[in-house]
Enzyme design. Structure first.
Site, short mmCIF file in Angstrom:
data_model
loop_
_atom_site.label_atom_id
_atom_site.label_comp_id
_atom_site.label_asym_id
_atom_site.label_seq_id
_atom_site.Cartn_x
_atom_site.Cartn_y
_atom_site.Cartn_z
N ARG A 244 0.69 -1.12 0.16
CA ARG A 244 0.11 -0.18 -0.10
C ARG A 244 0.75 1.09 -0.17
O ARG A 244 0.33 2.31 -0.48
CB ARG A 244 -0.92 0.22 1.38
CG ARG A 244 -2.01 -1.13 1.03
CD ARG A 244 -2.54 -1.17 2.62
NE ARG A 244 -1.63 -1.47 3.81
CZ ARG A 244 -1.94 -1.74 4.79
NH1 ARG A 244 -3.26 -1.63 5.43
NH2 ARG A 244 -0.94 -1.95 5.74
N LYS B 37 3.24 -19.56 4.36
CA LYS B 37 2.31 -20.23 5.69
C LYS B 37 2.19 -19.02 6.60
O LYS B 37 2.88 -17.87 6.34
CB LYS B 37 3.43 -21.00 6.37
CG LYS B 37 4.30 -20.56 7.25
CD LYS B 37 5.18 -21.58 8.03
CE LYS B 37 5.71 -20.98 9.41
NZ LYS B 37 6.41 -21.57 10.14
N HIS C 259 9.44 -23.90 3.30
CA HIS C 259 10.85 -23.67 2.81
C HIS C 259 11.66 -24.87 3.33
O HIS C 259 12.72 -25.09 2.80
CB HIS C 259 11.23 -22.37 3.20
CG HIS C 259 11.44 -22.18 4.58
ND1 HIS C 259 10.56 -21.78 5.67
CD2 HIS C 259 12.62 -22.36 5.33
CE1 HIS C 259 11.10 -21.82 6.74
NE2 HIS C 259 12.32 -22.03 6.66
N LYS D 289 15.31 -27.20 1.21
CA LYS D 289 16.55 -27.39 1.57
C LYS D 289 17.32 -28.46 0.82
O LYS D 289 16.78 -29.46 0.49
CB LYS D 289 16.77 -27.41 3.06
CG LYS D 289 16.16 -26.27 3.91
CD LYS D 289 16.36 -26.74 5.34
CE LYS D 289 15.90 -25.44 6.05
NZ LYS D 289 16.92 -24.24 6.11
N GLU E 60 15.51 -23.99 17.55
CA GLU E 60 15.72 -22.79 17.65
C GLU E 60 16.38 -22.39 18.71
O GLU E 60 15.96 -22.38 19.96
CB GLU E 60 14.51 -21.90 17.00
CG GLU E 60 13.91 -22.24 15.87
CD GLU E 60 12.57 -21.65 15.51
OE1 GLU E 60 12.86 -20.48 14.67
OE2 GLU E 60 11.63 -22.09 16.01
N ASP F 199 2.81 -23.86 14.63
CA ASP F 199 3.90 -23.05 13.58
C ASP F 199 4.83 -23.88 13.16
O ASP F 199 5.25 -23.51 12.04
CB ASP F 199 4.54 -21.90 14.56
CG ASP F 199 5.40 -20.95 13.74
OD1 ASP F 199 4.96 -20.45 12.86
OD2 ASP F 199 6.70 -20.86 14.20
N HIS G 139 6.39 -28.00 8.86
CA HIS G 139 7.72 -28.33 8.69
C HIS G 139 8.07 -29.82 9.22
O HIS G 139 8.74 -30.75 8.49
CB HIS G 139 8.62 -27.42 9.37
CG HIS G 139 8.55 -26.07 8.96
ND1 HIS G 139 8.47 -25.63 7.62
CD2 HIS G 139 8.41 -24.80 9.64
CE1 HIS G 139 8.10 -24.23 7.76
NE2 HIS G 139 8.34 -23.69 8.86
N LYS H 86 11.46 -23.28 20.86
CA LYS H 86 12.38 -21.81 20.66
C LYS H 86 13.15 -21.94 21.91
O LYS H 86 12.99 -22.37 22.88
CB LYS H 86 11.43 -20.99 20.53
CG LYS H 86 10.70 -20.88 19.35
CD LYS H 86 9.83 -19.56 18.88
CE LYS H 86 9.29 -19.58 17.68
NZ LYS H 86 10.14 -19.36 16.50
P1 NAP Z 1 5.19 -7.72 7.17
O1 NAP Z 1 6.56 -7.60 7.29
O2 NAP Z 1 4.28 -7.39 7.98
O3 NAP Z 1 4.69 -7.07 5.56
C1 NAP Z 1 3.50 -7.14 5.40
C2 NAP Z 1 3.52 -6.70 3.65
O4 NAP Z 1 2.09 -6.62 3.15
C3 NAP Z 1 4.17 -5.29 3.79
O5 NAP Z 1 4.84 -5.18 2.64
C4 NAP Z 1 2.80 -4.36 3.79
O6 NAP Z 1 3.05 -3.11 3.25
C5 NAP Z 1 1.89 -5.32 2.88
N1 NAP Z 1 0.47 -5.09 3.10
C6 NAP Z 1 -0.20 -5.10 4.27
N2 NAP Z 1 -1.57 -5.15 4.09
C7 NAP Z 1 -1.72 -4.90 2.70
C8 NAP Z 1 -2.83 -4.60 1.68
N3 NAP Z 1 -4.05 -4.53 2.25
N4 NAP Z 1 -2.77 -4.62 0.39
C9 NAP Z 1 -1.28 -4.83 -0.23
N5 NAP Z 1 -0.15 -4.85 0.68
C10 NAP Z 1 -0.45 -5.07 2.03
O7 NAP Z 1 4.97 -9.53 7.03
P2 NAP Z 1 5.90 -10.71 6.65
O8 NAP Z 1 6.68 -10.91 8.04
O9 NAP Z 1 6.67 -10.17 5.38
O10 NAP Z 1 5.22 -11.98 6.45
C11 NAP Z 1 4.42 -11.76 4.96
C12 NAP Z 1 3.70 -13.53 5.15
O11 NAP Z 1 4.66 -14.10 5.08
C13 NAP Z 1 2.79 -13.76 6.22
O12 NAP Z 1 1.63 -14.66 5.73
C14 NAP Z 1 3.63 -14.46 7.09
O13 NAP Z 1 2.86 -15.32 7.93
C15 NAP Z 1 4.48 -15.39 6.03
N6 NAP Z 1 5.80 -15.74 6.57
C16 NAP Z 1 6.96 -14.64 7.04
C17 NAP Z 1 8.00 -15.15 7.75
C18 NAP Z 1 8.96 -14.45 8.02
O14 NAP Z 1 10.12 -14.66 8.25
N7 NAP Z 1 8.60 -12.81 8.10
C19 NAP Z 1 8.16 -16.31 7.66
C20 NAP Z 1 7.11 -17.43 7.31
C21 NAP Z 1 5.95 -16.99 6.65
P3 NAP Z 1 2.22 -1.88 3.44
O15 NAP Z 1 1.81 -1.78 4.81
O16 NAP Z 1 2.78 -0.60 2.94
O17 NAP Z 1 0.82 -2.31 2.62
#
Ligand code: NAP
Length: 478
Positions: free
Chosen positions: A51, A143, A173, A177, A211, A230, A235, A325
């Site tokens: 956004r 996930k 992921h 691996k 972890e 989780d 996994h 963890k």
């Molecule tokens: P995050 O850091 O909170 O990022 C969320 C992203 O979505 C931001 O780019 C945000 O940007 C965008 N966003 C939020 N609301 C939106 C909307 N209505 N329309 C368009 N874009 C929107 O989350 P994340 O950690 O990257 O995780 C993303 C996904 O990956 C989740 O499903 C999470 O469960 C999964 N995941 C993450 C990790 C990890 O290590 N981070 C690991 C495994 C899985 P704006 O606010 O500018 O819109």
């Protein structure tokens, strides 16, 4: 031996959540490395979407910042950044979607849902409504895939309304691996192991995903999930499937996933006294409850359990799974513990020795087989266990010491249209169907997790789980 890089055809990859943590820490660095390796062709476009109102230049600067740790060659970095574009868009609103399609070719277009799972349905619907779903379109879903069986089914239904199953890439992921794929190569590419891979020769199997870090910034999400949802449901379950499955007739997505599904469906319900739940305790500078700001939360940060697979191959062989963890080290390893030799010709003083095949996923990916040999020197027939090390660096040369990150492989598989390392909808549902009753049992009994010290190997009850069976966990080593 230098690994071969086969360039893919030009593609459009849209990363929804392109400014988020996952995109900056994993997805973009993975794409950058593939680009630097020469796998991403000139015509490919990578479009970040969120956004926030970036333009292409400020988005490139944001991503360049997250690539600083890569030690990037400026020439490679420039080549990669040139492929990046940005589109500001709210997944929940109708404006801006037509702009997203401008410039997209008729080839592969992949939409990576790296946003909160609440938005998956809205994204699928809008992509469809705005005519962006072509026959070559595909989506990558991060996930967590649902919170339980019901929500996973609902999500599968929403996605299935707009995409064929062969267009949906549910990412885990761990499956990307190098060692996980090597596990399949070792099992099904050699005659050596498969005849022994059953309850007649294997005493038990241990799968550990430990972890050393806590929940960190993910506390709000994690407190509603816990280790069972989780880690265990996805996994560890996937690793269990790959270890236990029958040889597929061929290495193709449905043949492999059919065999994995059979394993999940053959799992017995886990008995309550075969599960240990833990939570890292409030201690000096470390405590889960303080970290998530809820002094009464009963979310588990650790689970150990004993699982049984009711089929001909595995009847009677326990599978011990544990994940947690803030443990003593970061270590993911599968240990296949073979039975002792039926009779020792060397006498009691030689001791008991059993072979162990250790498949290390992280750190130091590699496979080790512990074999028993004679201790060198005069002193009689004393036996000693030594590792036969199949670490990649030693066997294949130093350039293979750091195999590609899981995300590099998985994203390229999406572009190539290979779903072998992605979960199918029925697999995910079957995993939830096994997990849900465990969680429901905890809730019905008002179960409170056992506290364990940060930096330990988990709650003492997990040791007892093994001890009762006359076994013990292998160490958690960095
Ligand atoms: P995050 O850091 O909170 O990022 C969320 C992203 O979505 C931001 O780019 C945000 O940007 C965008 N966003 C939020 N609301 C939106 C909307 N209505 N329309 C368009 N874009 C929107 O989350 P994340 O950690 O990257 O995780 C993303 C996904 O990956 C989740 O499903 C999470 O469960 C999964 N995941 C993450 C990790 C990890 O290590 N981070 C690991 C495994 C899985 P704006 O606010 O500018 O819109």
């Amino acid at each position: 031996m230098v690994s071969r890089v086969i360039p893919v055809d030009p593609f459009d990859l849209v990363v929804f959540g392109g400014t988020g943590d996952l995109a900056r820490r994993k997805i973009m660095p993975a794409l950058f490395r593939r680009c630097a390796a020469g796998q991403i062709p000139d015509g490919a476009r990578i479009i970040g979407v969120a956004r926030h109102g970036h333009d292409a230049e400020s988005y490139r600067a944001l991503i360049a910042e997250s690539l600083r740790g890569e030690g990037a060659d400026p020439c490679h970095l420039e080549g990669f950044l040139r492929r990046l574009e940005y589109q500001s868009l709210d997944a929940t609103r109708s404006e801006g979607w037509d702009g997203l399609g401008i410039g997209m070719g008729q080839g592969v277009r992949a939409f990576y849902f790296s946003v909160s799972p609440d938005l998956f349905g809205a994204l699928a619907e809008r992509l469809h409504a705005h005519g962006l779903v072509t026959p070559e379109a595909r989506i990558v879903v991060e996930k967590p895939f649902g919170h339980d069986l019901e929500s996973a089914r609902a999500l599968n239904r929403v996605l299935a309304a707009h995409f064929r199953e062969d267009q949906i890439y549910r990412i885990d992921h761990y499956l990307g691996k190098e060692t996980v794929q090597n596990l399949m190569a070792v099992r099904f590419g050699n005659m050596l192991f498969e005849p022994l891979w059953n309850s007649q020769y294997v005493d038990h199997i241990q799968i550990t995903v430990a972890e050393s870090v806590g929940v960190g910034a993910r506390g709000a999400y994690y407190d509603h999930a816990g280790a069972m949802r989780d880690m265990m449901q996805n996994h560890l379950m996937q690793l269990l499937c790959l270890i236990a499955m029958e040889p597929p007739a061929k290495f193709d997505p449905d043949a492999v996933r059919d065999e994995k599904l059979k394993v999940i469906r053959a799992l017995d319900a886990v008995k309550p006294h075969h599960i240990v739940r833990g939570q890292y305790a409030d201690g000096e500078g470390c405590g889960y409850r303080a970290e998530v700001g809820d002094p009464r939360t009963t979310t588990e940060t650790y689970v150990a359990l004993r699982a049984h697979i009711s089929n001909w191959r595995w009847a009677g062989t326990p599978f011990y799974l544990r994940t947690g963890k803030r443990l003593v080290a970061r270590s993911s390893v599968i240990n296949v513990m073979f039975k002792d030799a039926p009779h020792s010709i060397f006498g009691e003083e030689a001791g008991r020795h059993a072979n162990v095949l250790s498949i290390r996923l992280q750190p130091n990916e590699g496979i080790t087989l512990k074999v028993t040999i004679k201790e060198p020197g005069p002193g009689g027939m004393r036996l000693v266990d030594v590792p036969l090390d199949m670490s990649f660096a030693k066997a294949l040369g130093p350039e293979n010491q750091n195999p590609p990150d899981a995300y590099e492989r998985l994203i390229m598989d999406v572009i190539r249209g290979n779903q072998t390392l992605f979960m199918r909808g029925d697999e995910v549902e079957a995993a939830w169907a096994w997990t849900d009753p465990i969680i429901a049992g905890w809730q019905a009994r008002g179960d409170v997790p056992k506290p364990y010290e940060c930096g330990s190997t988990g709650p003492g009850d997990a040791e007892l789980l093994m001890k009762r069976d006359g076994r013990r966990w292998q160490g958690i080593n960095p």
